[in-house]
Design a protein around this motif. Structure first.
Motif, PDB file in Angstrom:
ATOM      1  N   GLN A   1       0.832  -1.280  -0.171  1.00 54.46           N
ATOM      2  CA  GLN A   1       0.089  -0.007   0.041  1.00 54.46           C
ATOM      3  C   GLN A   1       0.973   1.204  -0.059  1.00 54.46           C
ATOM      4  OE1 GLN A   1      -3.387   0.227  -0.367  1.00 54.46           O
ATOM      5  NE2 GLN A   1      -3.929  -1.786   0.093  1.00 54.46           N
ATOM      6  N   PHE A   2       1.439   1.477   1.110  1.00 54.35           N
ATOM      7  CA  PHE A   2       2.438   2.523   1.342  1.00 54.35           C
ATOM      8  C   PHE A   2       3.464   2.724   0.576  1.00 54.35           C
ATOM      9  CE2 PHE A   2      -0.216   2.146   5.210  1.00 54.35           C
ATOM     10  CZ  PHE A   2      -0.793   3.295   5.047  1.00 54.35           C
ATOM     11  N   GLY A   3       4.190   1.452   0.481  1.00 55.46           N
ATOM     12  CA  GLY A   3       5.466   1.346  -0.500  1.00 55.46           C
ATOM     13  C   GLY A   3       5.204   1.688  -1.977  1.00 55.46           C
ATOM     14  N   LEU A   4       4.063   1.082  -2.253  1.00 56.57           N
ATOM     15  CA  LEU A   4       3.410   1.187  -3.642  1.00 56.57           C
ATOM     16  C   LEU A   4       3.612   2.467  -4.143  1.00 56.57           C
ATOM     17  CD1 LEU A   4       2.236  -0.112  -6.387  1.00 56.57           C
ATOM     18  CD2 LEU A   4       0.092   0.387  -5.008  1.00 56.57           C
ATOM     19  N   ALA A   5       3.169   3.385  -3.424  1.00 52.90           N
ATOM     20  CA  ALA A   5       2.962   4.747  -3.587  1.00 52.90           C
ATOM     21  C   ALA A   5       4.431   5.427  -3.938  1.00 52.90           C
ATOM     22  CB  ALA A   5       2.038   5.731  -2.460  1.00 52.90           C
ATOM     23  N   VAL A   6       5.119   5.061  -2.905  1.00 56.77           N
ATOM     24  CA  VAL A   6       6.572   5.592  -2.898  1.00 56.77           C
ATOM     25  C   VAL A   6       7.304   5.024  -4.140  1.00 56.77           C
ATOM     26  CG1 VAL A   6       8.829   5.519  -1.770  1.00 56.77           C
ATOM     27  CG2 VAL A   6       6.975   5.823  -0.589  1.00 56.77           C
ATOM     28  N   LEU A   7       7.074   3.828  -4.679  1.00 54.24           N
ATOM     29  CA  LEU A   7       7.903   3.276  -5.709  1.00 54.24           C
ATOM     30  C   LEU A   7       7.259   3.622  -6.975  1.00 54.24           C
ATOM     31  CD1 LEU A   7       8.483  -0.558  -4.478  1.00 54.24           C
ATOM     32  CD2 LEU A   7      10.067   1.274  -4.864  1.00 54.24           C
ATOM     33  N   LEU A   8       5.883   3.923  -7.013  1.00 49.60           N
ATOM     34  CA  LEU A   8       5.517   4.503  -8.158  1.00 49.60           C
ATOM     35  C   LEU A   8       6.171   5.986  -8.352  1.00 49.60           C
ATOM     36  CD1 LEU A   8       1.556   3.908  -7.817  1.00 49.60           C
ATOM     37  CD2 LEU A   8       3.283   3.235  -9.922  1.00 49.60           C
ATOM     38  N   ILE A   9       6.084   6.684  -7.421  1.00 46.64           N
ATOM     39  CA  ILE A   9       6.884   8.118  -7.668  1.00 46.64           C
ATOM     40  C   ILE A   9       8.356   7.995  -8.113  1.00 46.64           C
ATOM     41  CG2 ILE A   9       7.775  10.020  -6.186  1.00 46.64           C
ATOM     42  CD1 ILE A   9       5.476   9.764  -4.410  1.00 46.64           C
ATOM     43  N   MET A  10       8.885   6.902  -7.756  1.00 50.03           N
ATOM     44  CA  MET A  10      10.177   6.674  -8.002  1.00 50.03           C
ATOM     45  C   MET A  10      10.313   6.347  -9.675  1.00 50.03           C
ATOM     46  SD  MET A  10      13.268   4.033  -6.635  1.00 50.03           S
ATOM     47  CE  MET A  10      12.587   2.543  -7.813  1.00 50.03           C
ATOM     48  N   ALA A  11       9.367   5.869  -9.836  1.00 50.54           N
ATOM     49  CA  ALA A  11       9.301   5.386 -11.527  1.00 50.54           C
ATOM     50  C   ALA A  11       8.937   6.475 -12.285  1.00 50.54           C
ATOM     51  CB  ALA A  11       8.197   4.231 -11.633  1.00 50.54           C
TER      52      ALA A  11
ATOM     53  N   ALA B   1       2.234  13.949 -13.105  1.00 55.40           N
ATOM     54  CA  ALA B   1       2.367  12.541 -13.377  1.00 55.40           C
ATOM     55  C   ALA B   1       2.281  11.927 -11.746  1.00 55.40           C
ATOM     56  CB  ALA B   1       3.688  12.329 -13.932  1.00 55.40           C
ATOM     57  N   VAL B   2       3.053  12.669 -10.853  1.00 54.43           N
ATOM     58  CA  VAL B   2       3.057  12.209  -9.512  1.00 54.43           C
ATOM     59  C   VAL B   2       1.437  12.301  -8.838  1.00 54.43           C
ATOM     60  CG1 VAL B   2       3.773  12.328  -7.291  1.00 54.43           C
ATOM     61  CG2 VAL B   2       5.440  12.427  -8.861  1.00 54.43           C
ATOM     62  N   THR B   3       0.742  13.240  -9.275  1.00 60.14           N
ATOM     63  CA  THR B   3      -0.488  13.490  -8.533  1.00 60.14           C
ATOM     64  C   THR B   3      -1.396  12.639  -9.062  1.00 60.14           C
ATOM     65  OG1 THR B   3      -0.064  15.938  -8.454  1.00 60.14           O
ATOM     66  CG2 THR B   3      -2.708  15.210  -8.686  1.00 60.14           C
ATOM     67  N   ILE B   4      -1.260  12.397 -10.468  1.00 58.85           N
ATOM     68  CA  ILE B   4      -2.315  11.129 -11.213  1.00 58.85           C
ATOM     69  C   ILE B   4      -2.138   9.846 -10.496  1.00 58.85           C
ATOM     70  CG2 ILE B   4      -2.564   9.994 -13.450  1.00 58.85           C
ATOM     71  CD1 ILE B   4      -2.039  12.480 -14.770  1.00 58.85           C
ATOM     72  N   VAL B   5      -0.805   9.377 -10.411  1.00 62.00           N
ATOM     73  CA  VAL B   5      -0.675   7.983  -9.700  1.00 62.00           C
ATOM     74  C   VAL B   5      -1.110   7.944  -8.237  1.00 62.00           C
ATOM     75  CG1 VAL B   5       1.283   7.306 -11.562  1.00 62.00           C
ATOM     76  CG2 VAL B   5       1.890   8.618  -9.171  1.00 62.00           C
ATOM     77  N   LEU B   6      -0.873   8.892  -7.595  1.00 62.59           N
ATOM     78  CA  LEU B   6      -1.072   8.948  -6.136  1.00 62.59           C
ATOM     79  C   LEU B   6      -2.798   9.175  -6.051  1.00 62.59           C
ATOM     80  CD1 LEU B   6       1.664  11.105  -4.401  1.00 62.59           C
ATOM     81  CD2 LEU B   6       1.306   8.544  -4.729  1.00 62.59           C
ATOM     82  N   VAL B   7      -3.215  10.059  -6.809  1.00 61.59           N
ATOM     83  CA  VAL B   7      -4.625  10.088  -6.758  1.00 61.59           C
ATOM     84  C   VAL B   7      -5.315   9.052  -7.298  1.00 61.59           C
ATOM     85  CG1 VAL B   7      -6.567  11.507  -7.670  1.00 61.59           C
ATOM     86  CG2 VAL B   7      -4.954  12.706  -6.908  1.00 61.59           C
ATOM     87  N   TRP B   8      -5.093   8.361  -8.185  1.00 62.10           N
ATOM     88  CA  TRP B   8      -5.521   6.953  -8.937  1.00 62.10           C
ATOM     89  C   TRP B   8      -5.465   5.957  -7.789  1.00 62.10           C
ATOM     90  CZ3 TRP B   8      -2.746   4.512 -13.757  1.00 62.10           C
ATOM     91  CH2 TRP B   8      -3.411   3.392 -14.290  1.00 62.10           C
ATOM     92  N   THR B   9      -4.498   5.598  -7.162  1.00 59.07           N
ATOM     93  CA  THR B   9      -4.295   4.617  -6.355  1.00 59.07           C
ATOM     94  C   THR B   9      -4.764   4.812  -5.114  1.00 59.07           C
ATOM     95  OG1 THR B   9      -2.170   5.235  -5.559  1.00 59.07           O
ATOM     96  CG2 THR B   9      -2.053   3.651  -7.667  1.00 59.07           C
ATOM     97  N   LEU B  10      -4.497   5.995  -4.392  1.00 58.39           N
ATOM     98  CA  LEU B  10      -5.077   6.242  -2.973  1.00 58.39           C
ATOM     99  C   LEU B  10      -6.295   6.910  -2.988  1.00 58.39           C
ATOM    100  CD1 LEU B  10      -1.634   7.886  -1.689  1.00 58.39           C
ATOM    101  CD2 LEU B  10      -2.260   5.473  -1.680  1.00 58.39           C
ATOM    102  N   LEU B  11      -7.142   7.524  -4.028  1.00 59.96           N
ATOM    103  CA  LEU B  11      -8.294   7.797  -3.895  1.00 59.96           C
ATOM    104  C   LEU B  11      -9.481   7.282  -4.660  1.00 59.96           C
ATOM    105  CD1 LEU B  11      -9.719  10.159  -2.273  1.00 59.96           C
ATOM    106  CD2 LEU B  11      -9.058  11.643  -4.118  1.00 59.96           C
ATOM    107  N   VAL B  12      -9.037   7.376  -5.852  1.00 60.23           N
ATOM    108  CA  VAL B  12     -10.047   7.063  -6.992  1.00 60.23           C
ATOM    109  C   VAL B  12     -10.515   5.599  -6.943  1.00 60.23           C
ATOM    110  CG1 VAL B  12     -10.582   6.978  -9.446  1.00 60.23           C
ATOM    111  CG2 VAL B  12      -9.479   8.847  -8.721  1.00 60.23           C
ATOM    112  N   GLU B  13      -9.534   4.761  -6.949  1.00 59.35           N
ATOM    113  CA  GLU B  13      -9.705   3.150  -6.845  1.00 59.35           C
ATOM    114  C   GLU B  13     -10.104   2.863  -5.352  1.00 59.35           C
ATOM    115  OE1 GLU B  13      -7.721   0.166  -8.715  1.00 59.35           O
ATOM    116  OE2 GLU B  13      -7.002   1.354 -10.639  1.00 59.35           O
ATOM    117  N   THR B  14      -9.890   3.372  -4.654  1.00 60.99           N
ATOM    118  CA  THR B  14     -10.113   3.102  -2.963  1.00 60.99           C
ATOM    119  C   THR B  14     -11.296   3.727  -2.527  1.00 60.99           C
ATOM    120  OG1 THR B  14      -8.482   4.426  -2.300  1.00 60.99           O
ATOM    121  CG2 THR B  14      -7.770   2.372  -2.607  1.00 60.99           C
ATOM    122  N   VAL B  15     -11.543   4.892  -2.734  1.00 55.05           N
ATOM    123  CA  VAL B  15     -12.546   5.555  -2.174  1.00 55.05           C
ATOM    124  C   VAL B  15     -13.898   6.236  -3.254  1.00 55.05           C
ATOM    125  CG1 VAL B  15     -13.301   7.617  -0.666  1.00 55.05           C
ATOM    126  CG2 VAL B  15     -11.094   6.469  -0.342  1.00 55.05           C
TER     127      VAL B  15
END
Length: 245
Positions: A59-69, A168-182
């Motif tokens: 969950q949390f590590g996924l967000a960090v690694l997505l930012i790295m990519a 790009a960072v906003t998109i991946v974080l909003v996508w994973t942490l907000l759109v799909e989960t909430v």
């Protein structure tokens, strides 16, 4: 292609941000594994305690690694070095594929090590309350690295499509942490039929072993997530081939 992959590996290893990201994921993964497993049995909350112990990774590590990519390619656009990459490798698709391969391998290896250590730590703290050799624990051990590796491909692809780090960072974080989960799950009428087709939701479903109302089993969810990652990467390649660097 081998030379391009090696070039991308050198680029990645010559910057500091990947090391910081990996360190953060390690702290999150191992720290939460110890914290959760030391707090008592989690069997009453879930049928898959191994997945809960590894929340710091999946969950949390996924967000960090997505930012790295994302940073791995958007910083090249920011400083103009992407032009040099395309000049050295005129077939632009090779640059994106090489980046995807390098980040996927790094994500896979790093995640495997952290998951292995995290589950061992959980076993040390939880004792008989956690079976380290259960099928769910084994699936976390090999499935989480594959899930993260595929997510890294999506991160590279989104970075190539957007080109700007903040966007790009906003998109991946909003996508994973907000759109799909909430957001989507709470949408009346629309949410329920759409949820089974959400990519990251399918990836998480594979890890949790959820047998809910989807159109395929948990392994089908992993395949679906992989196909979505490849489609997004293919779309990024098509866009990059058509526009100026």
């Amino acid at each position: 292609m081998i030379a391009t992959i090696d070039s991308e590996r050198i680029k990645l290893m010559s910057t500091r941000s990947p090391y910081w990201c990996v360190a953060i994921v390690a702290v999150l993964g191992l720290g939460l594994a110890a914290l959760i497993s030391s707090g008592g049995p989690v069997d009453e909350l879930t049928d898959n305690p191994a997945n809960v112990y590894l929340l710091g990774v999946n969950q949390f590590g996924l967000a960090v690694l997505l930012i790295m990519a994302v940073l791995g390619i958007t910083t090249e656009y920011r400083f103009g070095t992407i032009r040099l990459s395309f000049e050295a490798t005129p077939r632009r698709w090779q640059v994106l594929v090489a980046k995807g391969v390098v980040f996927a391998i790094v994500g896979l290896v790093v995640t495997f090590v952290i998951c292995l250590l995290g589950l061992v730590i959980a076993k040390l703290f939880a004792g008989d309350d956690f079976d380290l050799t259960s099928s769910d624990a084994i699936r976390q051990l090999w499935g989480t690295p594959i899930f993260i590796a595929l997510a890294m491909l999506i991160g590279v692809a989104v970075g190539a499509l957007i080109r700007q780090t903040a966007g790009a960072v906003t998109i991946v974080l909003v996508w994973t942490l907000l759109v799909e989960t909430v957001v989507i799950p709470l949408l009346p009428k629309v949410g329920e039929p759409v949820v089974p087709f959400l990519p990251f939701t399918n990836g998480w479903r594979f890890l949790t072993g959820d047998t809910g109302d989807f159109h395929w089993n948990i392994y089908g969810s992993l395949v679906y997530f992989a196909l979505v990652a490849l489609v997004i990467l293919r779309a990024a390649i098509a866009v990059v081939n058509k526009r100026d660097a």
